[in-house]
Design a protein around this motif. Sequence first.
Motif, PDB file in Angstrom:
ATOM      1  N   HIS A 380       0.618  -0.997  -0.436  1.00 37.41           N
ATOM      2  CA  HIS A 380       0.043   0.547  -0.052  1.00 37.41           C
ATOM      3  C   HIS A 380       0.971   1.363  -0.022  1.00 37.41           C
ATOM      4  N   LEU A 381       2.439   1.245   0.622  1.00 40.46           N
ATOM      5  CA  LEU A 381       3.068   2.264   1.355  1.00 40.46           C
ATOM      6  C   LEU A 381       3.655   2.944  -0.148  1.00 40.46           C
ATOM      7  N   ARG A 382       3.860   1.804  -0.436  1.00 37.34           N
ATOM      8  CA  ARG A 382       4.977   2.047  -2.189  1.00 37.34           C
ATOM      9  C   ARG A 382       4.300   2.188  -3.831  1.00 37.34           C
ATOM     10  N   ASP A 383       2.928   2.438  -3.143  1.00 36.65           N
ATOM     11  CA  ASP A 383       2.103   2.197  -4.305  1.00 36.65           C
ATOM     12  C   ASP A 383       1.310   3.439  -4.455  1.00 36.65           C
ATOM     13  N   LEU A 384       1.461   3.754  -3.218  1.00 35.22           N
ATOM     14  CA  LEU A 384       0.506   5.088  -3.011  1.00 35.22           C
ATOM     15  C   LEU A 384       2.054   6.340  -3.283  1.00 35.22           C
ATOM     16  N   HIS A 385       3.397   6.478  -3.119  1.00 38.45           N
ATOM     17  CA  HIS A 385       4.499   6.662  -3.459  1.00 38.45           C
ATOM     18  C   HIS A 385       3.818   7.674  -4.487  1.00 38.45           C
ATOM     19  N   SER A 386       3.778   6.624  -6.057  1.00 38.10           N
ATOM     20  CA  SER A 386       3.153   7.055  -7.039  1.00 38.10           C
ATOM     21  C   SER A 386       2.379   8.043  -7.185  1.00 38.10           C
ATOM     22  N   ALA A 387       1.756   8.354  -6.450  1.00 37.41           N
ATOM     23  CA  ALA A 387       0.482   9.472  -6.217  1.00 37.41           C
ATOM     24  C   ALA A 387       0.290  10.710  -6.346  1.00 37.41           C
ATOM     25  N   PRO A 388       1.689  11.540  -5.734  1.00 33.32           N
ATOM     26  CA  PRO A 388       2.030  12.836  -6.268  1.00 33.32           C
ATOM     27  C   PRO A 388       3.003  12.943  -6.962  1.00 33.32           C
ATOM     28  N   LEU A 389       2.940  11.789  -7.763  1.00 29.83           N
ATOM     29  CA  LEU A 389       4.441  11.810  -8.810  1.00 29.83           C
ATOM     30  C   LEU A 389       2.884  11.819 -10.142  1.00 29.83           C
ATOM     31  N   MET A 390       1.756  11.292 -10.380  1.00 27.97           N
ATOM     32  CA  MET A 390       1.405  11.306 -11.005  1.00 27.97           C
ATOM     33  C   MET A 390       0.956  12.535 -11.744  1.00 27.97           C
ATOM     34  N   ILE A 391       1.130  13.316 -12.172  1.00 26.87           N
ATOM     35  CA  ILE A 391       0.991  14.736 -13.126  1.00 26.87           C
ATOM     36  C   ILE A 391       1.431  14.846 -11.607  1.00 26.87           C
ATOM     37  N   ASN A 392       2.762  15.910 -11.894  1.00 22.69           N
ATOM     38  CA  ASN A 392       3.687  16.032 -10.727  1.00 22.69           C
ATOM     39  C   ASN A 392       3.231  17.166  -9.807  1.00 22.69           C
ATOM     40  N   ASN A 393       2.577  17.111  -8.553  1.00 21.67           N
ATOM     41  CA  ASN A 393       2.146  18.142  -7.483  1.00 21.67           C
ATOM     42  C   ASN A 393       2.886  19.086  -6.998  1.00 21.67           C
ATOM     43  N   ASP A 394       4.204  19.412  -7.909  1.00 21.79           N
ATOM     44  CA  ASP A 394       4.538  20.579  -7.632  1.00 21.79           C
ATOM     45  C   ASP A 394       4.163  21.482  -9.179  1.00 21.79           C
ATOM     46  N   ARG A 395       4.139  20.450  -9.796  1.00 20.99           N
ATOM     47  CA  ARG A 395       3.714  21.404 -11.299  1.00 20.99           C
ATOM     48  C   ARG A 395       1.598  21.821 -11.289  1.00 20.99           C
ATOM     49  N   ILE A 396       1.328  20.774 -10.417  1.00 21.23           N
ATOM     50  CA  ILE A 396       0.135  20.748 -10.209  1.00 21.23           C
ATOM     51  C   ILE A 396      -0.242  22.575  -9.076  1.00 21.23           C
ATOM     52  N   ALA A 397       0.461  22.531  -8.245  1.00 16.91           N
ATOM     53  CA  ALA A 397       0.514  23.483  -7.507  1.00 16.91           C
ATOM     54  C   ALA A 397       0.501  24.993  -8.345  1.00 16.91           C
ATOM     55  N   GLN A 398       1.744  25.060  -9.138  1.00 14.96           N
ATOM     56  CA  GLN A 398       2.472  25.943  -9.598  1.00 14.96           C
ATOM     57  C   GLN A 398       0.833  26.532 -10.628  1.00 14.96           C
ATOM     58  N   ASN A 399       0.429  25.810 -11.363  1.00 15.26           N
ATOM     59  CA  ASN A 399      -0.635  25.826 -12.019  1.00 15.26           C
ATOM     60  C   ASN A 399      -1.739  26.419 -11.471  1.00 15.26           C
ATOM     61  N   THR A 400      -2.566  25.777 -10.818  1.00 13.28           N
ATOM     62  CA  THR A 400      -3.838  26.359  -8.752  1.00 13.28           C
ATOM     63  C   THR A 400      -2.912  27.530  -8.443  1.00 13.28           C
ATOM     64  N   ALA A 401      -1.748  28.173  -8.393  1.00 11.34           N
ATOM     65  CA  ALA A 401      -1.423  29.289  -7.597  1.00 11.34           C
ATOM     66  C   ALA A 401      -1.909  30.759  -8.510  1.00 11.34           C
ATOM     67  N   SER A 402      -1.333  29.333 -10.475  1.00  9.36           N
ATOM     68  CA  SER A 402      -1.194  31.171 -11.439  1.00  9.36           C
ATOM     69  C   SER A 402      -3.442  31.202 -11.461  1.00  9.36           C
ATOM     70  N   LEU A 403      -3.630  29.522 -11.302  1.00 10.36           N
ATOM     71  CA  LEU A 403      -5.384  29.529 -11.452  1.00 10.36           C
ATOM     72  C   LEU A 403      -6.064  30.807 -10.328  1.00 10.36           C
ATOM     73  N   LEU A 404      -5.691  30.722  -9.303  1.00 10.92           N
ATOM     74  CA  LEU A 404      -6.038  31.051  -7.792  1.00 10.92           C
ATOM     75  C   LEU A 404      -6.406  32.534  -7.868  1.00 10.92           C
ATOM     76  N   LEU A 405      -4.274  33.318  -9.026  1.00  9.86           N
ATOM     77  CA  LEU A 405      -4.310  34.484  -9.194  1.00  9.86           C
ATOM     78  C   LEU A 405      -5.600  35.278  -9.686  1.00  9.86           C
ATOM     79  N   ALA A 406      -6.088  34.345 -11.092  1.00 13.23           N
ATOM     80  CA  ALA A 406      -6.420  34.714 -11.897  1.00 13.23           C
ATOM     81  C   ALA A 406      -8.358  34.578 -11.284  1.00 13.23           C
TER      82      ALA A 406
END
Length: 415
Positions: A380-406
């Motif tokens: 379970h732990l090994r499988d879930l370590h893929s979760a933040p990497l599937m469309i990397n969370n850092d990239r998503i957070a950066q995109n979300t920040a731009s959306l919130l700014l708009a």
Amino acid sequence: MNAPHDEATLEPERTADAPDADGPCWRAAAHRVARVAVQHADEVDRAARFPVEAFDALRRERLLSAMVSPRFGGAGLPLADIAQICEILAHGCASTAMIYAMHQIQVACIQDHGAAVPWHQALLRELVEHQSLLASATSEETIGGNLRTSACAIELNGERLRIEKLAPTISYGAHADLILVTARRTAESTASDQALIVARCEDIELEKRGTWDSMGMRGTCSEGFRLVATGDAAQILPTPFAEIADQTMLPVSHTLWAAVWTGVAADALDRAKAFFRAQARTRPGAVSPAGIRLAEAAGLLQMMQARLAVALDAARAAHRARHAAPDADAPLSAALHFASDMNTLKTSISSTALLVVQEALMICGMAGYKNGTPYSVGRHLRDLHSAPLMINNDRIAQNTASLLLAQRNTGHGEA
């Protein structure tokens, strides 16, 4: 004083994992498949092999076409029900659940954006009849995991097309019946002017370019390939890929992935609860510090489930609005809010699921750390370590920040 005992010998309590007798038939079918999947989950993980037995069961239960409209012979289940199936399957095998989720994402893309085209109508009927498995090839060696750009392009010769793509990963590509491929619309198109093409396995040449020896989600068999596909121009979905991604692929992906991760975390917590109860029976009167961890983990899981429920409500509202006025553009503020909501769903669930399983591991101790016990949560732990990497969370957070700014400030005043 209680005698010492081996934690791994504690027997788990039976949990109420069976559906109600009067529950929907798809729920009972999903539980039957999950029971098959769990029998083979450890071996699928060890061998990094496709979960053949679970997908044979999914075909028998006709769950691969569960989302297809009754107009084409499917069950027409809404996204909320598909998410519940993903969550149920994840209790048995995370790889099985993730492959099922990725398949349904492709079904949604075809149904939402190709159902008015005769070729795609016939494909949906064929999917129902043969319970075909759909995969996707959206990543590319020269552009990585950036979904919105392609280097390869469609080559058109009259009504025939050809695509050649170097894909670093095509999950379960060698086991799929059809693969949806992104490419530039023409050789002269910009990298972001993309189309989505549905290619049949008999018209695809796959040359393996890498192995899948991964930490987790090993049964997804996400190997790299050189893909060469041919077909008819009618196999190109008419909607630009940018719209398909915004309206269908990303929101459905984030929703179904979140359901999978919630199911994996819930199964780990079930194991922790069973361990805690079995331990309490062998040590009557003793106060275990694991009780606090169990309560905290249960609270985290409830927050995940509540967050997923909110997202499903938002998806239902967006679906109703789009079908009520298919030619009307949603207000920009609503579109931005929906996009940022889907983004935060993905980042929050993927991060919190890991915390739940880590708490479960601390509760179960060595019985959870070791493989092959009723309380093992290493997979379970090994499988879930893929979760933040599937469309990397850092990239998503950066995109979300731009959306919130708009977005316009909805509070009582401007900062």
